[in-house]
Scaffold this motif. Structure first.
Motif, mmCIF file in Angstrom:
data_model
loop_
_atom_site.group_PDB
_atom_site.id
_atom_site.type_symbol
_atom_site.label_atom_id
_atom_site.label_comp_id
_atom_site.label_asym_id
_atom_site.label_seq_id
_atom_site.Cartn_x
_atom_site.Cartn_y
_atom_site.Cartn_z
ATOM 1 N N LYS A 19 3.600 1.557 -1.136
ATOM 2 C CA LYS A 19 2.940 2.382 -0.413
ATOM 3 C C LYS A 19 1.629 2.098 -1.375
ATOM 4 O O LYS A 19 1.826 1.170 -2.662
ATOM 5 C CB LYS A 19 3.736 3.254 -1.815
ATOM 6 N N THR A 20 0.630 2.201 -0.644
ATOM 7 C CA THR A 20 -1.016 1.651 -0.703
ATOM 8 C C THR A 20 -2.105 2.429 -0.484
ATOM 9 O O THR A 20 -1.699 3.409 0.330
ATOM 10 C CB THR A 20 -0.634 0.129 -0.351
ATOM 11 N N GLN A 21 -2.536 2.222 -1.433
ATOM 12 C CA GLN A 21 -3.872 3.638 -0.724
ATOM 13 C C GLN A 21 -4.749 3.210 0.394
ATOM 14 O O GLN A 21 -5.152 1.950 0.126
ATOM 15 C CB GLN A 21 -4.786 3.610 -2.464
ATOM 16 N N SER A 22 -4.044 3.666 1.276
ATOM 17 C CA SER A 22 -5.141 3.498 2.329
ATOM 18 C C SER A 22 -6.948 3.706 2.149
ATOM 19 O O SER A 22 -7.433 4.328 1.200
ATOM 20 C CB SER A 22 -5.760 3.616 3.385
ATOM 21 N N GLY A 23 -8.273 2.164 2.514
ATOM 22 C CA GLY A 23 -8.686 2.312 2.446
ATOM 23 C C GLY A 23 -9.404 1.566 0.647
ATOM 24 O O GLY A 23 -10.801 1.662 0.760
ATOM 25 N N ALA A 24 -8.275 1.504 -0.059
ATOM 26 C CA ALA A 24 -8.500 0.381 -0.900
ATOM 27 C C ALA A 24 -9.506 -0.711 -1.000
ATOM 28 O O ALA A 24 -8.171 -1.782 -0.805
ATOM 29 C CB ALA A 24 -7.053 0.811 -2.281
ATOM 30 N N LYS A 25 -10.795 -1.387 -1.099
ATOM 31 C CA LYS A 25 -11.527 -2.185 -1.371
ATOM 32 C C LYS A 25 -10.819 -3.205 -2.086
ATOM 33 O O LYS A 25 -10.927 -4.260 -2.154
ATOM 34 C CB LYS A 25 -13.045 -2.532 -0.725
ATOM 35 N N ASN A 26 -10.539 -2.175 -4.167
ATOM 36 C CA ASN A 26 -10.808 -3.599 -5.064
ATOM 37 C C ASN A 26 -9.383 -3.897 -4.604
ATOM 38 O O ASN A 26 -8.218 -3.564 -4.880
ATOM 39 C CB ASN A 26 -10.969 -2.187 -6.100
ATOM 40 N N LEU A 39 -9.502 -6.949 9.196
ATOM 41 C CA LEU A 39 -9.056 -6.751 7.901
ATOM 42 C C LEU A 39 -8.372 -4.771 8.551
ATOM 43 O O LEU A 39 -8.128 -4.723 9.402
ATOM 44 C CB LEU A 39 -9.990 -5.871 6.783
ATOM 45 N N GLY A 40 -7.157 -4.912 7.494
ATOM 46 C CA GLY A 40 -6.541 -3.581 7.839
ATOM 47 C C GLY A 40 -6.752 -2.754 6.249
ATOM 48 O O GLY A 40 -7.122 -1.778 6.824
ATOM 49 N N THR A 41 -5.651 -2.721 5.675
ATOM 50 C CA THR A 41 -5.248 -1.844 4.715
ATOM 51 C C THR A 41 -6.741 -1.663 4.035
ATOM 52 O O THR A 41 -6.953 0.024 3.869
ATOM 53 C CB THR A 41 -4.349 -1.433 3.788
ATOM 54 N N SER A 42 -7.309 -2.193 3.462
ATOM 55 C CA SER A 42 -8.669 -1.883 2.827
ATOM 56 C C SER A 42 -10.054 -1.050 3.400
ATOM 57 O O SER A 42 -10.112 -0.722 2.601
ATOM 58 C CB SER A 42 -8.652 -3.446 1.859
ATOM 59 N N VAL A 43 -9.266 -1.008 4.917
ATOM 60 C CA VAL A 43 -10.218 -0.559 5.270
ATOM 61 C C VAL A 43 -9.774 0.823 5.978
ATOM 62 O O VAL A 43 -11.006 1.311 7.032
ATOM 63 C CB VAL A 43 -11.631 -1.273 6.180
ATOM 64 N N GLY A 44 -8.351 0.766 5.869
ATOM 65 C CA GLY A 44 -7.787 2.007 6.569
ATOM 66 C C GLY A 44 -7.772 2.138 7.613
ATOM 67 O O GLY A 44 -7.267 2.939 8.603
ATOM 68 N N MET A 45 -7.167 0.588 8.387
ATOM 69 C CA MET A 45 -6.978 0.419 8.961
ATOM 70 C C MET A 45 -4.903 -0.164 9.334
ATOM 71 O O MET A 45 -5.243 -0.131 8.580
ATOM 72 C CB MET A 45 -8.334 -0.675 10.391
ATOM 73 N N ASN A 46 -4.643 0.028 10.711
ATOM 74 C CA ASN A 46 -4.084 -0.667 11.402
ATOM 75 C C ASN A 46 -3.174 -1.400 12.048
ATOM 76 O O ASN A 46 -4.146 -1.024 13.429
ATOM 77 C CB ASN A 46 -2.402 0.585 10.499
ATOM 78 N N TRP A 47 -2.753 -1.877 12.356
ATOM 79 C CA TRP A 47 -2.526 -3.131 13.439
ATOM 80 C C TRP A 47 -1.521 -2.713 14.119
ATOM 81 O O TRP A 47 -0.211 -2.293 13.609
ATOM 82 C CB TRP A 47 -2.142 -4.296 13.192
ATOM 83 N N VAL A 48 -1.794 -1.694 15.205
ATOM 84 C CA VAL A 48 -0.476 -0.957 15.847
ATOM 85 C C VAL A 48 -0.278 -1.549 17.593
ATOM 86 O O VAL A 48 -1.816 -2.107 18.254
ATOM 87 C CB VAL A 48 -0.752 0.657 16.425
ATOM 88 N N VAL A 104 3.823 -3.483 9.658
ATOM 89 C CA VAL A 104 4.355 -1.995 9.369
ATOM 90 C C VAL A 104 2.579 -0.676 9.167
ATOM 91 O O VAL A 104 2.107 -2.031 8.590
ATOM 92 C CB VAL A 104 4.890 -2.032 7.828
ATOM 93 N N TRP A 105 3.149 -0.002 9.673
ATOM 94 C CA TRP A 105 1.784 0.418 9.429
ATOM 95 C C TRP A 105 1.724 1.336 8.153
ATOM 96 O O TRP A 105 2.985 1.035 7.230
ATOM 97 C CB TRP A 105 1.856 1.563 10.105
ATOM 98 N N ASN A 106 0.368 1.866 7.242
ATOM 99 C CA ASN A 106 0.543 2.658 6.407
ATOM 100 C C ASN A 106 1.830 3.714 5.749
ATOM 101 O O ASN A 106 1.745 3.541 4.615
ATOM 102 C CB ASN A 106 -1.553 2.329 5.863
ATOM 103 N N ASN A 107 1.582 3.931 7.252
ATOM 104 C CA ASN A 107 2.336 5.874 7.031
ATOM 105 C C ASN A 107 3.647 5.703 7.099
ATOM 106 O O ASN A 107 4.761 6.455 7.309
ATOM 107 C CB ASN A 107 1.764 6.974 7.656
ATOM 108 N N GLN A 108 4.314 3.698 7.181
ATOM 109 C CA GLN A 108 5.593 3.890 7.144
ATOM 110 C C GLN A 108 6.215 2.966 5.761
ATOM 111 O O GLN A 108 7.359 2.647 5.916
ATOM 112 C CB GLN A 108 5.397 2.691 8.210
ATOM 113 N N ARG A 109 6.183 3.197 5.077
ATOM 114 C CA ARG A 109 5.097 2.559 4.101
ATOM 115 C C ARG A 109 5.860 3.001 3.020
ATOM 116 O O ARG A 109 6.361 3.612 2.456
ATOM 117 C CB ARG A 109 4.334 1.438 3.320
ATOM 118 N N THR A 110 8.004 3.046 2.357
ATOM 119 C CA THR A 110 8.372 4.147 1.539
ATOM 120 C C THR A 110 8.763 3.730 0.177
ATOM 121 O O THR A 110 8.576 4.200 -0.675
ATOM 122 C CB THR A 110 9.854 3.979 2.345
#
Length: 488
Positions: free
Chosen positions: A229-236, A455-464, A15-21
């Motif tokens: 929903k989560t903050q894209s690029g949040a490494k913490n 890595l994915g969300t924590s570095v602002g990336m998505n597997w498409v 699921v991509w970051n912008n598909q999370r509701t």
């Protein structure tokens, strides 16, 4: 999408970051709704026989915090990579080995669906007897089951709407139930807060049975958090999972303990753990309507996210690409019925004990694989390849399978400490076998990687997944365009 690739199906793609509701409040509502199930009342009855009501609340609360900590760690798999439970298990178990733990979970979830639907059907039948003179619990079972299956088949959005409506209603009804039952107990001459049971019940068994209650969702929580929903690029870790903490570490334990307390009060008031039966026997027509709302919402809002979705995704994973999400939801409902779960209800704690023992090993393996072995990095594209790194030996990672067999077997043997034994034994055995046996023989790219490419969300990336070129790409969140999903 490749027609012959049985590792690919829309519902089990990341699921991509912008598909999370699902948002912060929505996830809290979801957990409150899931925790309020009729079977939970029975925990209070067991506890009140040997403890005070405050001790019952405390024991259930602490046990649920313990399982919620594990659940929160596992939840990051969905947050970080957008992966479902069954797909991630291809890493520790292999692309074929995944079917053993995932189908075990799918069947267990189906059984729970049947138990919940049966309990709801009994209450609906009692109400219909009173209001309409109609008596046939199986008819209610079928109708109630169909409603739940159809709504869950509509996707995660429909589930979110149901739980957001159900949770506030359920809270109000349970408060009403508390005061109603307390009054019945006073009439009987029982002070609910000073009463202390005298039976000698093994507290370890009670504690770990409470942990086992949510052990299933603890291991497959990525099925839900991949839509959170989560903050894209949040490494913490805490920042990335901020929408998880309140829901799982506070809402779940508090609600579960509260419902256990009501079950305990119900037992004190009338000798029955099910307050619906107690209030129904002492109520009026208005009471029946209130209970109807409670029954429909509590079972419906639990079965969708906690049972039908996990079971469906396990079956999709096993039957892809021919079995789609809605078909799998229907199949889960059928499986949960033909097993006749109502026969399990009289031995619920025995079922919880053995089921929790089996799942405890999987929890230990997931934590070991994700945090200790791979350090949160996952070679996601290879999870969907027949010739990738997760093939191991003919599709089986024997480190995972042997660890689960050893840990789960010992957990079943030491039933009183099942979850504790299974979790840590499987975790330790898995780490040893991976480092000594598997990793030297089967290259795992993310383990040797020195950068953030896995890595994915924590570095602002998505597997498409690119259907046209039949391969995965890593895409920045800001470059994504919103597309619909079958399981939304």
């Amino acid at each position: 999408m490749q027609e012959k690739n049985h590792l690919l199906e829309e519902a089990i793609l990341p699921v991509w970051n912008n598909q999370r509701t699902i948002g912060f409040i929505g996830f809290i509502w979801m957990w409150i709704s899931m925790a309020v199930i009729i079977a939970t009342f029975s925990l209070g009855e067991t506890g009140i026989k040997s403890m005070s009501l405050f001790e019952v609340f405390s024991m259930i609360f602490i046990a649920n915090v313990a399982i919620a900590i594990i659940m929160t760690l596992v939840a990051d798999i969905g947050i970080e990579h957008g992966l479902s439970f069954a797909v991630y298990l291809r890493a520790p178990f292999g692309i074929r080995g995944t079917h053993f733990p995932s189908i075990a979970r799918g069947i267990g979830a189906s059984i729970w669906f049947g138990i919940q639907t049966y309990l709801g059907a009994l209450a609906l039948n009692g109400i219909s007897q009173y209001l309409l003179g109609f008596d046939n619990w199986f008819i209610w079972y079928v109708l109630f089951g169909i409603i739940q299956i159809v709504s869950t088949g509509m996707g995660i959005r429909a589930v979110e709407v149901i739980t957001s409506v159900a949770a506030p209603c359920i809270i109000a009804v349970t408060i009403w139930m508390y005061f109603t039952l307390e009054e019945l107990a006073q009439i009987k001459g029982v002070n609910i807060w000073t009463f202390a049971g005298s039976e000698n019940i093994n507290l370890f068994v009670f504690f770990f049975a409470n942990m086992s209650f949510w052990s299933a969702l603890a291991i497959d929580i990525p099925n839900l958090t991949r839509f959170l929903k989560t903050q894209s690029g949040a490494k913490n870790f805490f920042k990335r999972n901020k929408n998880v903490f309140i829901a799982q570490l506070i809402a779940l334990p508090a609600t579960q303990a509260w419902i256990g307390v009501i079950g305990g009060i119900s037992f004190l008031a009338a000798g029955l753990w099910n307050p619906i039966e107690v209030i129904q026997a002492n109520g009026t027509g208005l009471t029946m309507i209130v209970l109807l709302v409670m029954v429909i919402f509590s079972q419906w809002s639990t079965n969708a996210p906690a049972n039908l979705i996990p079971a469906a995704l396990a079956f999709v994973n096993a039957g892809a690409p021919k079995i789609h999400y809605f078909t799998a939801v229907v199949f889960a409902g059928i499986v949960g019925t033909i097993i006749m779960p109502w026969l399990i209800l009289d031995n619920l704690f025995v079922f919880l004990g053995y089921y929790g023992a089996v799942l405890s090993g999987i929890a230990g393996i997931i934590i070991a694989d994700y945090y200790i072995i791979r350090k949160r990095k996952v070679n996601v594209p290879h999870l969907y390849l027949y010739d990738g790194q997760f093939v191991f030996y003919k599709g089986f990672n024997f480190a995972g399978l042997l660890s689960w067999l050893i840990g789960g077997g010992l957990a079943i043997y030491f039933t009183s400490y099942a979850f504790l034994v299974g979790f840590f034994v499987s975790l330790i055995v898995y780490v040893v076998l991976m480092k000594v046996w598997i990793i030297p023989r089967y290259t795992q790219a993310e383990i040797t990687s020195k950068d953030d490419s896995f890595l994915g969300t924590s570095v602002g990336m998505n597997w498409v997944y690119d259907n046209k070129n039949e391969k995965f790409q890593r895409v920045k969140t800001e470059n994504l365009s919103l597309t619909s999903r079958e399981d939304r």
